[in-house]
Write a protein that holds these residues in place. Structure first.
Motif, short mmCIF file in Angstrom:
data_model
loop_
_atom_site.label_atom_id
_atom_site.label_comp_id
_atom_site.label_asym_id
_atom_site.label_seq_id
_atom_site.Cartn_x
_atom_site.Cartn_y
_atom_site.Cartn_z
N PHE A 81 0.81 -1.22 0.00
CA PHE A 81 0.00 0.00 0.00
C PHE A 81 0.85 1.27 0.00
O PHE A 81 0.70 2.12 -0.87
CB PHE A 81 -0.95 -0.02 1.20
CG PHE A 81 -1.84 1.18 1.28
CD1 PHE A 81 -2.95 1.29 0.45
CD2 PHE A 81 -1.58 2.20 2.18
CE1 PHE A 81 -3.76 2.41 0.52
CE2 PHE A 81 -2.39 3.31 2.26
CZ PHE A 81 -3.49 3.42 1.42
N CYS A 82 1.74 1.39 0.99
CA CYS A 82 2.56 2.61 1.08
C CYS A 82 3.55 2.72 -0.08
O CYS A 82 3.84 3.82 -0.55
CB CYS A 82 3.30 2.67 2.41
SG CYS A 82 2.21 2.94 3.82
N GLY A 83 4.05 1.57 -0.54
CA GLY A 83 4.97 1.58 -1.67
C GLY A 83 4.32 2.13 -2.93
O GLY A 83 4.95 2.83 -3.72
N ALA A 84 3.04 1.82 -3.12
CA ALA A 84 2.34 2.31 -4.31
C ALA A 84 1.76 3.71 -4.09
O ALA A 84 1.65 4.49 -5.04
CB ALA A 84 1.22 1.34 -4.68
N LEU A 85 1.38 4.02 -2.86
CA LEU A 85 0.81 5.34 -2.58
C LEU A 85 1.86 6.43 -2.72
O LEU A 85 1.60 7.49 -3.29
CB LEU A 85 0.20 5.36 -1.17
CG LEU A 85 -0.37 6.69 -0.68
CD1 LEU A 85 -1.50 7.17 -1.58
CD2 LEU A 85 -0.83 6.57 0.76
#
Length: 124
Positions: A71-75
């Protein structure tokens, strides 16, 4: 199974990043990349909370893969941040470029630290 969790988190993070960018940019009538700054700050905050939770005893590798990596990697996006900073320079908006670099770095670090502090208040 970890791969699937990262993929699911990444799918949601990428969609939220796109929607956040569009929503924020639609509300600002400038060439400054407010949407990317916002998405990167939110992602840093979430990752700070997750990291803080892990530091204070909440060890959930599946959650770290789903939210932290996926999630954070893509956000968050370093490539878009870099592209927008270079684009601002190329367009002659030097002040915006410098503010974007400084603002993104400071907001990212600040959001991450805030996330760890929030996690400490909750789990420590």
């Amino acid at each position: 199974m970890t791969f699937v969790l990262v993929a699911i988190g990444g799918a949601f993070g990428a969609c939220l990043r796109f929607l956040t960018d569009r929503w924020v940019q639609a509300r600002h009538d400038t060439g400054f990349p407010w949407g990317t700054l916002t998405a990167n700050s939110i992602g840093s905050l979430v990752l700070g909370i997750l990291t803080g939770a892990a530091l204070f005893g909440l060890q959930l590798p599946e959650l770290q893969a789903l939210i932290g990596v996926g999630f954070c990697g893509a956000l968050t996006t370093f490539s878009t941040f870099g592209y927008e900073s270079v684009r601002l320079l190329a367009d002659g908006a030097r002040l915006y470029a410098v503010l974007n670099v400084l603002g993104t770095v400071l907001a990212g670090i600040g959001s991450g630290v805030l996330g760890v502090v929030l996690a400490a208040a909750f789990w420590a």
